[in-house]
Scaffold this motif. Structure first.
Motif, PDB file in Angstrom:
ATOM      1  N   PRO A  12      10.663  -5.149  10.272  1.00  0.00           N
ATOM      2  CA  PRO A  12      11.194  -4.757  11.590  1.00  0.00           C
ATOM      3  C   PRO A  12      11.400  -5.925  12.559  1.00  0.00           C
ATOM      4  CG  PRO A  12       9.539  -3.186  10.876  1.00  0.00           C
ATOM      5  CD  PRO A  12       9.493  -4.317   9.887  1.00  0.00           C
ATOM      6  N   GLU A  13      10.879  -7.101  12.221  1.00  0.00           N
ATOM      7  CA  GLU A  13      11.082  -8.273  13.076  1.00  0.00           C
ATOM      8  C   GLU A  13      12.563  -8.643  13.198  1.00  0.00           C
ATOM      9  OE1 GLU A  13       8.758 -11.371  11.387  1.00  0.00           O
ATOM     10  OE2 GLU A  13       6.834 -10.393  11.782  1.00  0.00           O
ATOM     11  N   ILE A  14      13.380  -8.127  12.290  1.00  0.00           N
ATOM     12  CA  ILE A  14      14.819  -8.440  12.351  1.00  0.00           C
ATOM     13  C   ILE A  14      15.411  -7.977  13.678  1.00  0.00           C
ATOM     14  CG2 ILE A  14      15.460  -6.274  11.207  1.00  0.00           C
ATOM     15  CD1 ILE A  14      17.241  -9.701  10.920  1.00  0.00           C
ATOM     16  N   PHE A  15      14.863  -6.904  14.240  1.00  0.00           N
ATOM     17  CA  PHE A  15      15.410  -6.397  15.503  1.00  0.00           C
ATOM     18  C   PHE A  15      15.149  -7.373  16.651  1.00  0.00           C
ATOM     19  CE2 PHE A  15      14.716  -2.287  13.195  1.00  0.00           C
ATOM     20  CZ  PHE A  15      16.052  -2.003  13.028  1.00  0.00           C
ATOM     21  N   SER A  16      14.030  -8.056  16.617  1.00  0.00           N
ATOM     22  CA  SER A  16      13.756  -9.072  17.638  1.00  0.00           C
ATOM     23  C   SER A  16      14.723 -10.241  17.500  1.00  0.00           C
ATOM     24  CB  SER A  16      12.315  -9.577  17.515  1.00  0.00           C
ATOM     25  OG  SER A  16      11.391  -8.537  17.759  1.00  0.00           O
TER      26      SER A  16
ATOM     27  N   ASN B  61       8.270   4.511  -2.113  1.00  0.00           N
ATOM     28  CA  ASN B  61       7.953   4.954  -0.750  1.00  0.00           C
ATOM     29  C   ASN B  61       9.182   5.038   0.158  1.00  0.00           C
ATOM     30  OD1 ASN B  61       5.171   4.904  -1.516  1.00  0.00           O
ATOM     31  ND2 ASN B  61       5.084   2.724  -0.999  1.00  0.00           N
ATOM     32  N   LEU B  62      10.336   5.378  -0.417  1.00  0.00           N
ATOM     33  CA  LEU B  62      11.559   5.515   0.380  1.00  0.00           C
ATOM     34  C   LEU B  62      11.482   6.764   1.248  1.00  0.00           C
ATOM     35  CD1 LEU B  62      14.483   4.481   0.936  1.00  0.00           C
ATOM     36  CD2 LEU B  62      15.224   6.072  -0.857  1.00  0.00           C
TER      37      LEU B  62
ATOM     38  N   SER C 110       8.594   4.647  11.156  1.00  0.00           N
ATOM     39  CA  SER C 110       7.722   3.464  11.208  1.00  0.00           C
ATOM     40  C   SER C 110       7.717   2.705   9.881  1.00  0.00           C
ATOM     41  CB  SER C 110       6.295   3.874  11.580  1.00  0.00           C
ATOM     42  OG  SER C 110       6.261   4.515  12.832  1.00  0.00           O
ATOM     43  N   PRO C 111       8.897   2.326   9.401  1.00  0.00           N
ATOM     44  CA  PRO C 111       8.955   1.637   8.100  1.00  0.00           C
ATOM     45  C   PRO C 111       8.402   0.218   8.197  1.00  0.00           C
ATOM     46  CG  PRO C 111      11.114   1.596   9.129  1.00  0.00           C
ATOM     47  CD  PRO C 111      10.235   2.453  10.011  1.00  0.00           C
ATOM     48  N   SER C 112       7.821  -0.224   7.099  1.00  0.00           N
ATOM     49  CA  SER C 112       7.356  -1.608   7.025  1.00  0.00           C
ATOM     50  C   SER C 112       8.466  -2.524   6.536  1.00  0.00           C
ATOM     51  CB  SER C 112       6.151  -1.712   6.091  1.00  0.00           C
ATOM     52  OG  SER C 112       6.471  -1.209   4.800  1.00  0.00           O
ATOM     53  N   HIS C 113       9.461  -1.936   5.863  1.00  0.00           N
ATOM     54  CA  HIS C 113      10.574  -2.723   5.346  1.00  0.00           C
ATOM     55  C   HIS C 113      11.874  -1.926   5.468  1.00  0.00           C
ATOM     56  CE1 HIS C 113       6.991  -4.352   3.247  1.00  0.00           C
ATOM     57  NE2 HIS C 113       7.574  -5.501   3.519  1.00  0.00           N
ATOM     58  N   ILE C 114      12.956  -2.648   5.692  1.00  0.00           N
ATOM     59  CA  ILE C 114      14.279  -2.042   5.878  1.00  0.00           C
ATOM     60  C   ILE C 114      15.267  -2.711   4.927  1.00  0.00           C
ATOM     61  CG2 ILE C 114      16.156  -1.583   7.510  1.00  0.00           C
ATOM     62  CD1 ILE C 114      13.916  -2.120   9.730  1.00  0.00           C
ATOM     63  N   PHE C 115      15.833  -1.941   4.008  1.00  0.00           N
ATOM     64  CA  PHE C 115      16.910  -2.448   3.164  1.00  0.00           C
ATOM     65  C   PHE C 115      18.229  -2.311   3.912  1.00  0.00           C
ATOM     66  CE2 PHE C 115      13.989  -2.114  -0.403  1.00  0.00           C
ATOM     67  CZ  PHE C 115      14.427  -3.132  -1.251  1.00  0.00           C
ATOM     68  N   LEU C 116      19.091  -3.304   3.759  1.00  0.00           N
ATOM     69  CA  LEU C 116      20.429  -3.268   4.333  1.00  0.00           C
ATOM     70  C   LEU C 116      21.414  -3.621   3.227  1.00  0.00           C
ATOM     71  CD1 LEU C 116      22.242  -2.972   6.879  1.00  0.00           C
ATOM     72  CD2 LEU C 116      21.965  -5.438   7.214  1.00  0.00           C
TER      73      LEU C 116
ATOM     74  N   SER D 167       0.821  -1.193   0.000  1.00  0.00           N
ATOM     75  CA  SER D 167       0.000   0.000   0.000  1.00  0.00           C
ATOM     76  C   SER D 167       0.856   1.245   0.000  1.00  0.00           C
ATOM     77  CB  SER D 167      -0.908  -0.006   1.235  1.00  0.00           C
ATOM     78  OG  SER D 167      -0.141   0.123   2.413  1.00  0.00           O
ATOM     79  N   ALA D 168       0.233   2.366  -0.374  1.00  0.00           N
ATOM     80  CA  ALA D 168       0.950   3.639  -0.448  1.00  0.00           C
ATOM     81  C   ALA D 168       1.396   4.105   0.927  1.00  0.00           C
ATOM     82  CB  ALA D 168       0.065   4.693  -1.106  1.00  0.00           C
ATOM     83  N   GLU D 169       0.718   3.577   1.995  1.00  0.00           N
ATOM     84  CA  GLU D 169       1.069   4.016   3.341  1.00  0.00           C
ATOM     85  C   GLU D 169       2.361   3.365   3.839  1.00  0.00           C
ATOM     86  OE1 GLU D 169      -1.979   2.992   2.423  1.00  0.00           O
ATOM     87  OE2 GLU D 169      -2.875   4.993   2.369  1.00  0.00           O
ATOM     88  N   GLU D 170       2.755   2.241   3.241  1.00  0.00           N
ATOM     89  CA  GLU D 170       3.964   1.568   3.676  1.00  0.00           C
ATOM     90  C   GLU D 170       5.189   2.424   3.358  1.00  0.00           C
ATOM     91  OE1 GLU D 170       3.869  -2.221   1.768  1.00  0.00           O
ATOM     92  OE2 GLU D 170       2.748  -3.160   3.397  1.00  0.00           O
ATOM     93  N   ARG D 171       6.100   2.506   4.322  1.00  0.00           N
ATOM     94  CA  ARG D 171       7.318   3.287   4.122  1.00  0.00           C
ATOM     95  C   ARG D 171       8.527   2.367   4.226  1.00  0.00           C
ATOM     96  NH1 ARG D 171       7.277   8.995   6.948  1.00  0.00           N
ATOM     97  NH2 ARG D 171       7.972   9.585   4.879  1.00  0.00           N
ATOM     98  N   VAL D 172       9.556   2.740   3.502  1.00  0.00           N
ATOM     99  CA  VAL D 172      10.778   1.946   3.429  1.00  0.00           C
ATOM    100  C   VAL D 172      11.962   2.832   3.805  1.00  0.00           C
ATOM    101  CG1 VAL D 172      12.252   0.549   1.935  1.00  0.00           C
ATOM    102  CG2 VAL D 172       9.778   0.526   1.604  1.00  0.00           C
ATOM    103  N   VAL D 173      12.895   2.296   4.576  1.00  0.00           N
ATOM    104  CA  VAL D 173      14.158   2.985   4.834  1.00  0.00           C
ATOM    105  C   VAL D 173      15.290   2.078   4.356  1.00  0.00           C
ATOM    106  CG1 VAL D 173      13.266   4.289   6.797  1.00  0.00           C
ATOM    107  CG2 VAL D 173      14.384   2.088   7.181  1.00  0.00           C
ATOM    108  N   ALA D 174      16.420   2.701   4.044  1.00  0.00           N
ATOM    109  CA  ALA D 174      17.596   1.959   3.587  1.00  0.00           C
ATOM    110  C   ALA D 174      18.766   2.275   4.507  1.00  0.00           C
ATOM    111  CB  ALA D 174      17.939   2.325   2.151  1.00  0.00           C
ATOM    112  N   VAL D 175      19.525   1.237   4.848  1.00  0.00           N
ATOM    113  CA  VAL D 175      20.716   1.377   5.680  1.00  0.00           C
ATOM    114  C   VAL D 175      21.899   0.839   4.883  1.00  0.00           C
ATOM    115  CG1 VAL D 175      21.839   0.749   7.852  1.00  0.00           C
ATOM    116  CG2 VAL D 175      19.346   1.076   7.775  1.00  0.00           C
ATOM    117  N   ILE D 176      22.929   1.664   4.731  1.00  0.00           N
ATOM    118  CA  ILE D 176      24.123   1.269   3.991  1.00  0.00           C
ATOM    119  C   ILE D 176      25.300   1.232   4.959  1.00  0.00           C
ATOM    120  CG2 ILE D 176      25.674   1.804   2.072  1.00  0.00           C
ATOM    121  CD1 ILE D 176      23.365   3.303   0.758  1.00  0.00           C
TER     122      ILE D 176
END
Length: 386
Positions: free
Chosen positions: A193-197, A55-56, A111-117, A3-12
């Motif tokens: 975000p479950e990766i943090f758990s 949605n970055l 509040s991203p739904s997905h995180i790129f690494l 959905s358009a509400e989902e946000r994504v962040v990237a970590v390099i």
């Protein structure tokens, strides 16, 4: 694709000055992530790829270089791409998973739904939108970018086994002593975000083992992790391996180019790969010329606008010329990186070489790498135009 509400962040992950010793002496003058490949800083290529992610919201650079070393670049690239880029300095090395976890509160601000690494020293086409689409279809915690390589070279990387139908990661081992698979980890990931758990669980287990060590000598029989700090966590060994085969991780295979940028020699190859990619992604960055009004350009070449190239010079293929460089009459450049303020004098030849900042190649000289050594020869006769 969500959905358009989902946000994504990237970590390099950009590392720090205690790493990348194989890239010396080039990394002695400049942080390795800022070394130019195809005329752009190394880290610029994954950052530009992140710009294509739907949605970055934010791009974070995580490392333990001093903030001042990245301040100018971060400000420039944020304005250029119109995407917030922020450098996060670690107080010490925490490992790839530990570094991600260390800044979890900042990473989750949007509040991203997905995180790129992504690892900075990876050279590839970065098929991030396609990878995101596949990841969402899997509905799992994480997806790894993978590629098939020769059986001879596979042991240099993390080898893995994936289900050929579902693409689930079934087994993962880092640099095994015996052959496991020709499918390897590319160092590009996407997680929920479950990766943090998952990382927190590893940290908790390690702390428990450390406490046990204080009251028992049994830990002396377990050498694998006893010397690692409790807050140092590796993504590959500590997270990926234990989660393999548990329907938590999946794979996305790239059919395009991929390399690791560990040595100066590899930077030449990777610069050429990015120059070739510019044909479709950034053709305006490639130079052109047939020798009438400007220099003769052969193949893929980048020339900084401030560089001065004599019209009788012949440049290419796979050449990157940086700011304020000067290339004299009759010079021939092939498969090389020319850094800032370099002077290539009349009728000189430079091939398979990196010419360092403010260096000078004399008239009728030849600079050529042979057997991984740079040799400069003065010629008595006219240079050969290959």
């Amino acid at each position: 694709m969500g959905s358009a509400e989902e946000r994504v962040v990237a970590v390099i992950m950009v590392g720090g000055p205690t790493k990348g010793t194989r890239f010396r002496p080039l990394s002695l003058n400049i942080p390795k992530p800022l070394f130019p490949l195809a005329g752009q800083p190394m880290v610029h290529h994954p950052i530009s790829a992140c710009k294509r992610i739907p949605n970055l919201a934010q791009i974070y650079l995580v490392g333990f270089y001093e903030e001042r070393e990245f301040a100018l670049y971060v400000s420039s690239i944020s304005n250029e791409l119109k995407v917030p880029v922020r450098y996060l300095k670690e107080d010490k090395p925490h490992g790839s998973a530990g570094g991600l976890y260390n800044f979890r509160d900042l990473i989750m601000e949007d509040s991203p739904s997905h995180i790129f690494l992504l690892n900075c020293d990876v050279c590839c086409s970065f098929p991030l939108p396609e990878m995101l689409e596949a990841h969402i279809s899997y509905g799992a915690m994480g997806t790894l970018l993978v590629i098939k390589v020769s059986a001879e070279s596979a042991s240099q990387f993390g080898e893995l086994i994936a289900d050929p139908s579902t693409k689930e990661l079934l087994h993962y081992t880092e640099k095994p002593e015996t052959f496991v698979s020709d499918l390897i980890n590319c160092g590009v990931y996407i997680f929920t975000p479950e990766i943090f758990s998952a990382i927190r669980n590893v940290s908790t287990q390690r702390k428990d083992r450390a406490n046990l060590k204080r009251v028992s000598s049994f830990e002396a029989l377990q050498p694998a992790t006893r010397n690692l700090p409790t807050d140092f966590m590796r993504l590959d060994q500590d997270i990926l391996s234990p989660l393999a085969g548990k329907r938590q991780l999946y794979t996305y295979e790239t059919m395009d180019f991929w390399e690791q940028i560990k040595t100066p020699g590899m930077s030449l190859k990777c610069s050429g790969l990015y120059l070739a990619q510019f044909r479709s992604t950034s053709p305006h960055l490639l130079a052109s010329g047939d020798g009438t009004k400007g220099a003769t350009i052969v193949g893929d070449v980048y020339i900084h606008p401030s560089a001065k190239v004599h019209p009788t010079a012949k440049i290419g293929p796979n050449v990157s010329i940086s700011a304020n460089a000067r290339v004299g009459a009759g010079a021939r450049l092939m498969n090389c990186i020319i850094l800032d303020d370099v002077e290539i004098k009349e009728n000189a030849v430079v091939t398979h070489s990196i010419v360092g900042w403010k260096s000078s190649i004399g008239k009728w000289s030849r600079a050529q790498a042979r057997w991984r050594r740079l040799q400069c020869e003065a010629w008595n006769n006219n240079p050969r135009y290959l």
